[in-house]
Design a protein around this motif. Structure first.
Motif, short mmCIF file in Angstrom:
data_model
loop_
_atom_site.label_atom_id
_atom_site.label_comp_id
_atom_site.label_asym_id
_atom_site.label_seq_id
_atom_site.Cartn_x
_atom_site.Cartn_y
_atom_site.Cartn_z
N SER A 1 0.81 -1.22 0.00
CA SER A 1 0.00 0.00 0.00
C SER A 1 0.84 1.27 0.00
O SER A 1 0.31 2.36 -0.14
N SER A 2 2.16 1.13 0.13
CA SER A 2 3.04 2.30 0.13
C SER A 2 3.61 2.61 -1.25
O SER A 2 4.37 3.58 -1.39
N TYR A 3 3.27 1.80 -2.22
CA TYR A 3 3.85 1.94 -3.55
C TYR A 3 2.79 2.28 -4.58
O TYR A 3 1.69 1.71 -4.56
N ALA A 4 3.14 3.18 -5.50
CA ALA A 4 2.39 3.27 -6.73
C ALA A 4 2.75 2.05 -7.57
O ALA A 4 3.87 1.53 -7.47
N MET A 5 1.80 1.61 -8.38
CA MET A 5 2.03 0.43 -9.20
C MET A 5 1.80 0.77 -10.67
O MET A 5 0.91 1.57 -11.01
N GLY A 6 2.60 0.16 -11.51
CA GLY A 6 2.48 0.44 -12.94
C GLY A 6 2.52 -0.84 -13.76
O GLY A 6 2.98 -1.89 -13.29
N TRP A 7 1.98 -0.73 -14.96
CA TRP A 7 2.10 -1.78 -15.96
C TRP A 7 2.88 -1.22 -17.15
O TRP A 7 2.62 -0.09 -17.60
N PHE A 8 3.81 -2.01 -17.62
CA PHE A 8 4.60 -1.69 -18.81
C PHE A 8 4.51 -2.86 -19.78
O PHE A 8 4.09 -3.94 -19.41
N ARG A 9 4.93 -2.64 -21.01
CA ARG A 9 4.96 -3.73 -21.98
C ARG A 9 6.17 -3.58 -22.89
O ARG A 9 6.69 -2.48 -23.09
N GLN A 10 6.58 -4.71 -23.43
CA GLN A 10 7.73 -4.71 -24.33
C GLN A 10 7.48 -5.70 -25.45
O GLN A 10 7.31 -6.90 -25.21
N ALA A 11 7.44 -5.17 -26.66
CA ALA A 11 7.28 -5.99 -27.85
C ALA A 11 8.66 -6.36 -28.39
O ALA A 11 9.65 -5.67 -28.11
N PRO A 12 8.77 -7.43 -29.16
CA PRO A 12 10.06 -7.85 -29.70
C PRO A 12 10.73 -6.72 -30.48
O PRO A 12 10.10 -6.09 -31.33
N HIS B 1 3.45 8.07 -6.38
CA HIS B 1 2.72 8.84 -7.38
C HIS B 1 2.84 8.14 -8.72
O HIS B 1 3.82 7.45 -8.97
N THR B 2 1.88 8.35 -9.60
CA THR B 2 1.95 7.70 -10.90
C THR B 2 3.09 8.28 -11.71
O THR B 2 3.32 9.49 -11.71
N GLY B 3 3.82 7.43 -12.39
CA GLY B 3 4.93 7.88 -13.23
C GLY B 3 5.01 7.02 -14.46
O GLY B 3 4.64 5.85 -14.45
N THR B 4 5.52 7.60 -15.55
CA THR B 4 5.60 6.89 -16.81
C THR B 4 7.00 6.40 -17.13
O THR B 4 7.18 5.64 -18.08
N SER B 5 7.98 6.81 -16.35
CA SER B 5 9.36 6.47 -16.64
C SER B 5 9.74 5.13 -16.03
O SER B 5 9.49 4.88 -14.84
N ILE C 1 -1.11 3.52 -11.18
CA ILE C 1 -2.12 3.85 -10.18
C ILE C 1 -1.42 4.20 -8.89
O ILE C 1 -0.42 3.58 -8.51
N THR C 2 -1.91 5.23 -8.20
CA THR C 2 -1.30 5.64 -6.95
C THR C 2 -1.58 4.63 -5.84
O THR C 2 -2.46 3.78 -5.96
N TRP C 3 -0.85 4.80 -4.74
CA TRP C 3 -1.00 3.86 -3.62
C TRP C 3 -2.42 3.87 -3.06
O TRP C 3 -2.92 2.86 -2.58
#
Length: 124
Positions: A30-41, A103-107, A51-53
C-alpha cells in the motif's frame, strides 16, 4: 525478498479481452504506486498504465486510454489490468512494477521492483 508475479496473459483474437493480475509480496504494497509496462520484440519497454497507492489517481498511455483499466486491491496486495478491445499492436510481454514515490509515473527509471512478465498475444 520482493516478488511481483504477473498472470492472466494468453492468446486472444482482436477485439477480445484479458485481465492481467500482479500479486506482490515482500513489500509494503500500500506504500507503492504500481504500474504496468509492456515490451514488444525489438522494441523498448513502454509505459501502459499506473495507479497511486491510495487508488485515487490513474494514468494511461494514449494508445490504451479508453480500452485498458488499472485497479488495485491493497488488501489482496494485487494490481490488475483489464484490457478490452485488444488490437494486434497490443502484443507484448506485460510487466508490473512498483514505484516507491507513491505517485503515478511513466518512466521505467522510477520503478524499483519488477515482475518477470506475462505474454499477451493478439491475433488479427
Amino acid at each position: 525478498q520482493v516478488q511481483l508475479v504477473e498472470s492472466g496473459g494468453g492468446l486472444v483474437q482482436a477485439g477480445g479481452s484479458l485481465r492481467l493480475s500482479c500479486a506482490a509480496s515482500g513489500l509494503t504494497f500500500s506504500s507503492y504506486a504500481m504500474g504496468w509496462f509492456r515490451q514488444a520484440p525489438g522494441k523498448e519497454r513502454e509505459f501502459v498504465a499506473a495507479i497511486t497507492w491510495s487508488d485515487d489517481n490513474t494514468s494511461y498511455d494514449d494508445s490504451v486510454k479508453g480500452r485498458f483499466t488499472i485497479s488495485r486491491d491493497n488488501a489482496k496486495r494485487t494490481v490488475y489490468l483489464q484490457m478490452n478491445r485488444l488490437k494486434p499492436d497490443d502484443t507484448a510481454v506485460y510487466y508490473c512494477a512498483a514505484d516507491p514515490s507513491r505517485h503515478t509515473g511513466t518512466s521505467v527509471a522510477r520503478y524499483v521492483y519488477w515482475g518477470r512478465g506475462t505474454q499477451v498475444t493478439v491475433s488479427s
